[in-house]
Design an enzyme around this catalytic site. Structure first.
Site, PDB file in Angstrom:
ATOM      1  N   ARG A 120      61.553  40.893  44.445  1.00  0.00           N
ATOM      2  CA  ARG A 120      60.759  41.783  43.570  1.00  0.00           C
ATOM      3  C   ARG A 120      60.286  41.092  42.293  1.00  0.00           C
ATOM      4  O   ARG A 120      59.987  41.743  41.294  1.00  0.00           O
ATOM      5  CB  ARG A 120      61.537  43.047  43.203  1.00  0.00           C
ATOM      6  CG  ARG A 120      61.946  43.871  44.401  1.00  0.00           C
ATOM      7  CD  ARG A 120      62.279  45.293  43.980  1.00  0.00           C
ATOM      8  NE  ARG A 120      62.727  46.067  45.122  1.00  0.00           N
ATOM      9  CZ  ARG A 120      63.997  46.158  45.492  1.00  0.00           C
ATOM     10  NH1 ARG A 120      64.937  45.564  44.798  1.00  0.00           N
ATOM     11  NH2 ARG A 120      64.321  46.862  46.551  1.00  0.00           N
ATOM     12  N   LYS A 142      46.018  35.999  38.468  1.00  0.00           N
ATOM     13  CA  LYS A 142      45.621  36.525  39.777  1.00  0.00           C
ATOM     14  C   LYS A 142      46.264  35.668  40.856  1.00  0.00           C
ATOM     15  O   LYS A 142      46.164  34.441  40.820  1.00  0.00           O
ATOM     16  CB  LYS A 142      44.101  36.485  39.947  1.00  0.00           C
ATOM     17  CG  LYS A 142      43.380  37.629  39.284  1.00  0.00           C
ATOM     18  CD  LYS A 142      41.950  37.669  39.791  1.00  0.00           C
ATOM     19  CE  LYS A 142      41.170  38.782  39.148  1.00  0.00           C
ATOM     20  NZ  LYS A 142      39.756  38.785  39.618  1.00  0.00           N
ATOM     21  N   GLU A 184      33.180  25.900  38.414  1.00  0.00           N
ATOM     22  CA  GLU A 184      33.813  26.955  37.600  1.00  0.00           C
ATOM     23  C   GLU A 184      33.640  26.641  36.109  1.00  0.00           C
ATOM     24  O   GLU A 184      33.519  27.552  35.293  1.00  0.00           O
ATOM     25  CB  GLU A 184      35.307  27.097  37.953  1.00  0.00           C
ATOM     26  CG  GLU A 184      35.601  27.325  39.440  1.00  0.00           C
ATOM     27  CD  GLU A 184      35.484  28.785  39.901  1.00  0.00           C
ATOM     28  OE1 GLU A 184      34.975  29.627  39.130  1.00  0.00           O
ATOM     29  OE2 GLU A 184      35.897  29.071  41.045  1.00  0.00           O
ATOM     30  N   LYS A 226      38.490  31.409  29.412  1.00  0.00           N
ATOM     31  CA  LYS A 226      39.184  32.272  30.367  1.00  0.00           C
ATOM     32  C   LYS A 226      40.274  33.076  29.665  1.00  0.00           C
ATOM     33  O   LYS A 226      40.450  34.259  29.929  1.00  0.00           O
ATOM     34  CB  LYS A 226      39.774  31.461  31.526  1.00  0.00           C
ATOM     35  CG  LYS A 226      40.484  32.383  32.523  1.00  0.00           C
ATOM     36  CD  LYS A 226      40.375  31.987  33.950  1.00  0.00           C
ATOM     37  CE  LYS A 226      40.977  33.063  34.854  1.00  0.00           C
ATOM     38  NZ  LYS A 226      41.075  32.653  36.254  1.00  0.00           N
ATOM     39  N   GLU A 236      41.204  43.507  35.178  1.00  0.00           N
ATOM     40  CA  GLU A 236      39.836  43.719  35.652  1.00  0.00           C
ATOM     41  C   GLU A 236      39.483  45.197  35.707  1.00  0.00           C
ATOM     42  O   GLU A 236      39.050  45.720  36.723  1.00  0.00           O
ATOM     43  CB  GLU A 236      39.645  43.063  37.032  1.00  0.00           C
ATOM     44  CG  GLU A 236      38.191  42.721  37.319  1.00  0.00           C
ATOM     45  CD  GLU A 236      38.029  41.777  38.498  1.00  0.00           C
ATOM     46  OE1 GLU A 236      38.809  40.812  38.615  1.00  0.00           O
ATOM     47  OE2 GLU A 236      37.104  42.000  39.293  1.00  0.00           O
ATOM     48  N   ARG A 241      36.507  41.175  32.672  1.00  0.00           N
ATOM     49  CA  ARG A 241      37.066  40.132  33.533  1.00  0.00           C
ATOM     50  C   ARG A 241      36.214  39.909  34.778  1.00  0.00           C
ATOM     51  O   ARG A 241      36.160  38.799  35.316  1.00  0.00           O
ATOM     52  CB  ARG A 241      38.507  40.473  33.929  1.00  0.00           C
ATOM     53  CG  ARG A 241      39.120  39.367  34.767  1.00  0.00           C
ATOM     54  CD  ARG A 241      40.618  39.399  34.856  1.00  0.00           C
ATOM     55  NE  ARG A 241      41.042  38.191  35.573  1.00  0.00           N
ATOM     56  CZ  ARG A 241      42.269  37.723  35.611  1.00  0.00           C
ATOM     57  NH1 ARG A 241      43.235  38.345  34.989  1.00  0.00           N
ATOM     58  NH2 ARG A 241      42.552  36.616  36.277  1.00  0.00           N
ATOM     59  N   ASN A 245      33.652  36.470  37.870  1.00  0.00           N
ATOM     60  CA  ASN A 245      33.302  36.367  39.283  1.00  0.00           C
ATOM     61  C   ASN A 245      31.820  36.125  39.509  1.00  0.00           C
ATOM     62  O   ASN A 245      31.314  36.352  40.611  1.00  0.00           O
ATOM     63  CB  ASN A 245      33.754  37.626  40.024  1.00  0.00           C
ATOM     64  CG  ASN A 245      35.249  37.628  40.233  1.00  0.00           C
ATOM     65  OD1 ASN A 245      35.803  36.657  40.725  1.00  0.00           O
ATOM     66  ND2 ASN A 245      35.909  38.679  39.825  1.00  0.00           N
ATOM     67  N   HIS A 248      30.595  34.809  42.823  1.00  0.00           N
ATOM     68  CA  HIS A 248      31.708  34.866  43.772  1.00  0.00           C
ATOM     69  C   HIS A 248      31.486  35.849  44.910  1.00  0.00           C
ATOM     70  O   HIS A 248      32.016  35.650  45.999  1.00  0.00           O
ATOM     71  CB  HIS A 248      33.022  35.185  43.048  1.00  0.00           C
ATOM     72  CG  HIS A 248      33.619  33.998  42.351  1.00  0.00           C
ATOM     73  ND1 HIS A 248      32.963  33.316  41.352  1.00  0.00           N
ATOM     74  CD2 HIS A 248      34.804  33.362  42.511  1.00  0.00           C
ATOM     75  CE1 HIS A 248      33.730  32.326  40.923  1.00  0.00           C
ATOM     76  NE2 HIS A 248      34.853  32.320  41.617  1.00  0.00           N
ATOM     77  N   HIS A 252      32.070  34.141  48.196  1.00  0.00           N
ATOM     78  CA  HIS A 252      33.090  34.563  49.167  1.00  0.00           C
ATOM     79  C   HIS A 252      32.456  34.844  50.530  1.00  0.00           C
ATOM     80  O   HIS A 252      33.058  34.576  51.571  1.00  0.00           O
ATOM     81  CB  HIS A 252      33.820  35.812  48.665  1.00  0.00           C
ATOM     82  CG  HIS A 252      34.742  35.534  47.515  1.00  0.00           C
ATOM     83  ND1 HIS A 252      35.260  36.523  46.721  1.00  0.00           N
ATOM     84  CD2 HIS A 252      35.232  34.370  47.031  1.00  0.00           C
ATOM     85  CE1 HIS A 252      36.036  35.982  45.792  1.00  0.00           C
ATOM     86  NE2 HIS A 252      36.036  34.673  45.952  1.00  0.00           N
ATOM     87  N   HIS A 265      35.622  26.128  47.812  1.00  0.00           N
ATOM     88  CA  HIS A 265      35.396  27.331  47.015  1.00  0.00           C
ATOM     89  C   HIS A 265      34.348  27.080  45.913  1.00  0.00           C
ATOM     90  O   HIS A 265      33.399  27.844  45.769  1.00  0.00           O
ATOM     91  CB  HIS A 265      36.727  27.788  46.406  1.00  0.00           C
ATOM     92  CG  HIS A 265      36.602  28.930  45.452  1.00  0.00           C
ATOM     93  ND1 HIS A 265      36.319  30.200  45.868  1.00  0.00           N
ATOM     94  CD2 HIS A 265      36.675  28.977  44.096  1.00  0.00           C
ATOM     95  CE1 HIS A 265      36.247  30.995  44.805  1.00  0.00           C
ATOM     96  NE2 HIS A 265      36.459  30.280  43.726  1.00  0.00           N
TER      97      HIS A 265
END
Ligand SMILES: NC(=O)c1ccc[n+]([C@@H]2O[C@H](COP(=O)([O-])OP(=O)(O)OC[C@H]3O[C@@H](n4cnc5c(N)ncnc54)[C@H](O)[C@@H]3O)[C@@H](O)[C@H]2O)c1
Ligand SMILES: [Zn+2]
Length: 363
Positions: A120, A142, A184, A226, A236, A241, A245, A248, A252, A265
């Site tokens: 956990r 993330k 990036e 960032k 987000e 935030r 992206n 992206h 993606h 990527h």
């Protein structure tokens, strides 16, 4: 050494940036609740850095368990995650054992998700060794694995206790990976920092040549950008935030459409940012000369600016499973000029279709 702070109240943490930091165990041990760590790395990074790094930690009194998984985006999945859990359990790693991610964004995302869920939640430190990971994926909390139906679909927000970016490790990086990381870096200039974009136009050749001072500045400025965005909108929720992206949603779709790992990527993000810029241009938000500046900088960074021709229908289908879909509507990050991005669901299909069909490479 430079230190950039990510300000998140009781979960704030430092990003250490500098040369030969892997040799400085104290930067990590001061954050560890117990002198016990599991080092997670991949099959490419292990022969380069694992032994020396593990020895440095052991010399500082840390009991180290090492876990090596296969390299590559196609292994950022449940199967690999389970081999990490198997190793942690077999070695009786405890609640206070720190998981240390030594590698690129794939290792960082996998290890972070493992740390968020093992027992956990256990302490977690990022030691990014690719440019992309040093400027982006190791910062902000993330974590995720891929699902065959989409990138990063299973994951958690989970902040590290510290990030250690040793710029010396970038010397062993393949040139294509340096360029992918620069995508990036350029993204930060595009979304919120026009002065940095201009600096990149003047320094992109030095960055490609891995000039140490230029790289250190680019990493620092990227992490500062960032960190500010993440501090303003950690999960987000406000839209701030989401600007990270840019490119992206399209990127993606390229990665998933071609099969994970075919395009890097950062390469997919570069072509995706060009599509976003062209959608913005079709909507009258950004001038043609600014779009041309974006394409020129990406090309000088040796990045693709034309997307693969997957067909308009397939692009729309792939983008429909993006995480930015809300109430069934795809949301896009667009540009109001260089240095100013915003999130919107209001994009006419004609602008999307025009941008997608003019941005693909026909062979
Ligand atoms: N969590 C986030 O906020 C976030 C942000 C951006 C990207 N990402 C994720 O990051 C991943 C991409 O990261 P990446 O580009 O670092 O890919 P990667 O982790 O696959 O690393 C690229 C390649 O370089 C090798 N490598 C790593 N360090 C090296 C070194 N110092 N010398 C030589 N080779 C080295 C790796 O083994 C791999 O083969 C994607 O999965 C993407 O989704 C996450
Ligand atoms: Zn990215």
């Amino acid at each position: 050494m430079q230190t950039v702070r990510v300000a998140l109240a009781d979960r704030s943490y430092p990003i250490y940036i500098g040369e030969r930091l892997l040799a400085r165990a104290e930067l990590l041990t001061q954050h560890m609740p117990q002198r016990r760590a599991a080092l997670i790395t991949d099959s490419v990074v292990a022969p380069l850095y694992l032994e020396a790094f593990a020895r440095t930690l052991a010399a500082a009194g840390v009991n180290v368990t090492s876990v090596v998984v296969p390299t590559g985006e196609q292994h950022k999945d449940w199967g690999t995650l389970n081999t990490i859990f198997d190793a942690l359990l077999a070695n009786r790693c405890e609640r206070k054992t720190t998981l240390i991610a030594l590698g690129g964004g794939v290792i960082g995302d996998l290890t972070g998700f493992a740390a968020a869920t093992y027992l956990r939640g256990v302490p977690f430190i990022q030691v990014p060794t690719t440019l992309l990971a040093q400027v982006d994926s190791s910062v902000g909390g993330k974590t995720a694995i891929n699902h065959p139906q989409g990138k990063n679909m299973i994951g958690a927000f989970y902040q590290p206790l510290a990030v250690l970016a040793d710029t010396t490790t970038l010397n062993s990086l393949p040139q294509r990976e340096v360029s992918a990381g620069l995508a990036e870096v350029i993204k930060y200039g595009l979304i919120r920092d026009s002065a940095f974009f201009a600096w990149l136009e003047s320094n992109v050749d030095a960055l490609i040549a891995r000039d140490a001072a230029a790289l250190a500045y680019a990493i620092q400025r990227s992490c500062e950008n960032k960190a500010e965005v993440v501090a303003a909108d950690e999960r987000e929720e406000s839209g701030a935030r989401a600007q990270l992206n840019l490119g992206h949603t399209f990127g993606h779709a390229i990665e998933a459409g071609l099969g994970f790992g075919v395009w890097l990527h950062g390469e997919a993000v570069a072509a995706g940012m060009v599509i976003a810029a062209r959608v913005s241009q079709h909507m009258g938000l950004i001038r043609a000369d600014e779009v041309a500046r974006i394409e020129t900088l990406l090309e000088r960074a040796r990045l693709p600016i034309a997307a693969p021709d997957l067909g308009l229908a397939r692009y729309m289908q792939l983008m429909g499973t993006d995480k930015k879909v809300e109430g069934g509507k795809i949301r896009f990050i667009l540009l109001r000029g260089i240095g100013s991005a915003f999130l919107t669901a209001d994009v006419p299909h004609s602008a999307l279709a025009a941008a997608l069909t003019t941005s693909v490479k026909h062979d």
